[in-house]
Design a protein around this motif. Structure first.
Motif, PDB file in Angstrom:
ATOM      1  N   SER A 117      34.588  21.252   9.354  1.00  0.00           N
ATOM      2  CA  SER A 117      34.826  20.850   7.975  1.00  0.00           C
ATOM      3  C   SER A 117      35.962  19.835   7.892  1.00  0.00           C
ATOM      4  CB  SER A 117      35.159  22.087   7.143  1.00  0.00           C
ATOM      5  OG  SER A 117      35.304  21.745   5.798  1.00  0.00           O
ATOM      6  N   PHE A 118      35.752  18.809   7.068  1.00  0.00           N
ATOM      7  CA  PHE A 118      36.750  17.774   6.796  1.00  0.00           C
ATOM      8  C   PHE A 118      36.961  17.734   5.289  1.00  0.00           C
ATOM      9  CE2 PHE A 118      34.650  16.733  10.689  1.00  0.00           C
ATOM     10  CZ  PHE A 118      35.611  16.153  11.504  1.00  0.00           C
ATOM     11  N   ARG A 119      38.206  17.825   4.861  1.00  0.00           N
ATOM     12  CA  ARG A 119      38.529  17.812   3.435  1.00  0.00           C
ATOM     13  C   ARG A 119      38.583  16.372   2.932  1.00  0.00           C
ATOM     14  NH1 ARG A 119      43.374  17.673   0.619  1.00  0.00           N
ATOM     15  NH2 ARG A 119      44.510  17.730   2.578  1.00  0.00           N
ATOM     16  N   VAL A 120      37.866  16.089   1.843  1.00  0.00           N
ATOM     17  CA  VAL A 120      37.911  14.748   1.252  1.00  0.00           C
ATOM     18  C   VAL A 120      39.273  14.576   0.595  1.00  0.00           C
ATOM     19  CG1 VAL A 120      36.901  13.187  -0.458  1.00  0.00           C
ATOM     20  CG2 VAL A 120      35.406  14.645   0.939  1.00  0.00           C
ATOM     21  N   THR A 121      40.015  13.594   1.071  1.00  0.00           N
ATOM     22  CA  THR A 121      41.384  13.382   0.593  1.00  0.00           C
ATOM     23  C   THR A 121      41.519  12.169  -0.311  1.00  0.00           C
ATOM     24  OG1 THR A 121      41.927  12.130   2.580  1.00  0.00           O
ATOM     25  CG2 THR A 121      42.410  14.509   2.597  1.00  0.00           C
ATOM     26  N   LYS A 122      40.523  11.278  -0.269  1.00  0.00           N
ATOM     27  CA  LYS A 122      40.580  10.081  -1.104  1.00  0.00           C
ATOM     28  C   LYS A 122      39.160   9.715  -1.485  1.00  0.00           C
ATOM     29  CE  LYS A 122      42.376   5.369  -1.162  1.00  0.00           C
ATOM     30  NZ  LYS A 122      43.080   4.339  -0.388  1.00  0.00           N
ATOM     31  N   LYS A 123      38.954   9.402  -2.755  1.00  0.00           N
ATOM     32  CA  LYS A 123      37.628   9.025  -3.251  1.00  0.00           C
ATOM     33  C   LYS A 123      37.777   7.868  -4.207  1.00  0.00           C
ATOM     34  CE  LYS A 123      33.228   9.428  -4.415  1.00  0.00           C
ATOM     35  NZ  LYS A 123      33.025   8.134  -5.025  1.00  0.00           N
ATOM     36  N   LEU A 124      37.100   6.780  -3.916  1.00  0.00           N
ATOM     37  CA  LEU A 124      37.020   5.646  -4.818  1.00  0.00           C
ATOM     38  C   LEU A 124      35.563   5.487  -5.231  1.00  0.00           C
ATOM     39  CD1 LEU A 124      39.416   3.215  -2.946  1.00  0.00           C
ATOM     40  CD2 LEU A 124      39.923   4.641  -4.932  1.00  0.00           C
ATOM     41  N   LYS A 155      39.481  14.328   6.108  1.00  0.00           N
ATOM     42  CA  LYS A 155      40.380  14.595   7.229  1.00  0.00           C
ATOM     43  C   LYS A 155      40.277  16.036   7.713  1.00  0.00           C
ATOM     44  CE  LYS A 155      44.028  11.401   5.789  1.00  0.00           C
ATOM     45  NZ  LYS A 155      45.453  11.271   5.433  1.00  0.00           N
ATOM     46  N   ASN A 156      40.490  16.177   9.017  1.00  0.00           N
ATOM     47  CA  ASN A 156      40.695  17.481   9.646  1.00  0.00           C
ATOM     48  C   ASN A 156      41.618  17.239  10.824  1.00  0.00           C
ATOM     49  OD1 ASN A 156      40.662  19.772  11.248  1.00  0.00           O
ATOM     50  ND2 ASN A 156      38.511  20.217  10.881  1.00  0.00           N
ATOM     51  N   GLU A 157      42.907  17.446  10.615  1.00  0.00           N
ATOM     52  CA  GLU A 157      43.920  17.176  11.642  1.00  0.00           C
ATOM     53  C   GLU A 157      43.794  18.117  12.837  1.00  0.00           C
ATOM     54  OE1 GLU A 157      46.038  14.688  11.887  1.00  0.00           O
ATOM     55  OE2 GLU A 157      45.477  13.804   9.967  1.00  0.00           O
ATOM     56  N   ASN A 158      43.095  19.239  12.686  1.00  0.00           N
ATOM     57  CA  ASN A 158      42.952  20.203  13.779  1.00  0.00           C
ATOM     58  C   ASN A 158      41.779  19.891  14.702  1.00  0.00           C
ATOM     59  OD1 ASN A 158      45.139  21.784  12.881  1.00  0.00           O
ATOM     60  ND2 ASN A 158      43.823  22.720  11.350  1.00  0.00           N
ATOM     61  N   ASN A 159      40.920  18.967  14.309  1.00  0.00           N
ATOM     62  CA  ASN A 159      39.772  18.607  15.137  1.00  0.00           C
ATOM     63  C   ASN A 159      40.215  17.585  16.188  1.00  0.00           C
ATOM     64  OD1 ASN A 159      36.892  18.933  15.558  1.00  0.00           O
ATOM     65  ND2 ASN A 159      36.691  16.830  14.861  1.00  0.00           N
ATOM     66  N   PRO A 160      39.839  17.764  17.452  1.00  0.00           N
ATOM     67  CA  PRO A 160      40.259  16.803  18.481  1.00  0.00           C
ATOM     68  C   PRO A 160      39.772  15.376  18.206  1.00  0.00           C
ATOM     69  CG  PRO A 160      39.318  18.768  19.498  1.00  0.00           C
ATOM     70  CD  PRO A 160      39.088  18.883  18.023  1.00  0.00           C
TER      71      PRO A 160
END
Length: 157
Positions: free
Chosen positions: A101-108, A115-120
């Motif tokens: 899972s990646f959290r949407v942090t910016k939407k235009l 982003k998912n900082e824990n994913n390699p």
């Protein structure tokens, strides 16, 4: 002082009541620009990569990405772009043992970043649509891969 306070309360109340056009979908909730079948234009010569997007509801878009080499599927991923409690998530199935899972942090209007900082790899996934070219970029720690797509037509005129 009391009149000033009352004026502020009335102003706050009026601004919170204005909702504008009720039929308008908020920009942050509309990913319809992804819809359709896309074909990668910067793929290796012996491969063909597709990404297909469909809308299931206002809070769920489904994507399917796959790569063919000599009619064999050499890569496949399912993507769920879904709204969970007012937070959009980009969830990849089929690449790792468990969904990532990646959290949407910016939407235009026609782009988003997740982003998912824990994913390699990747830690960051960006999508954008400009001049009918869909760009997907995955990156982590200075390494980037860009996927360029154009709308694929199955018409045989």
């Amino acid at each position: 002082m009391l009149k000033y306070f009352q004026f502020l309360l009335i102003l706050l109340f009026c601004s919170s009541c204005y909702s504008g056009d009720q039929s308008e979908i908020p920009m942050s909730d509309n990913y319809d620009w992804l819809l359709g079948e896309w074909i990668r234009t910067n793929e290796k010569e012996d491969r063909v990569t597709f990404e297909n997007w469909s809308k299931q509801s206002d809070s769920l878009y489904l994507g399917l990405g796959y790569t063919l080499k000599d009619q064999d599927t050499v890569f496949k991923e399912e993507i769920h772009l879904l709204n969970l409690g007012n937070q959009w998530q980009y969830v990849v199935h089929g690449v790792n043992r468990r969904p990532t899972s990646f959290r949407v942090t910016k939407k235009l209007n026609n782009s988003f970043v997740s982003k998912n900082e824990n994913n390699p790899f990747p830690k960051l996934i960006k999508y954008s649509l400009e001049n009918n070219i869909l760009t997907a970029e995955i990156s982590a720690d200075g390494n980037k891969i860009r996927f360029l797509f154009e709308q694929h037509s199955t018409d045989t005129k």
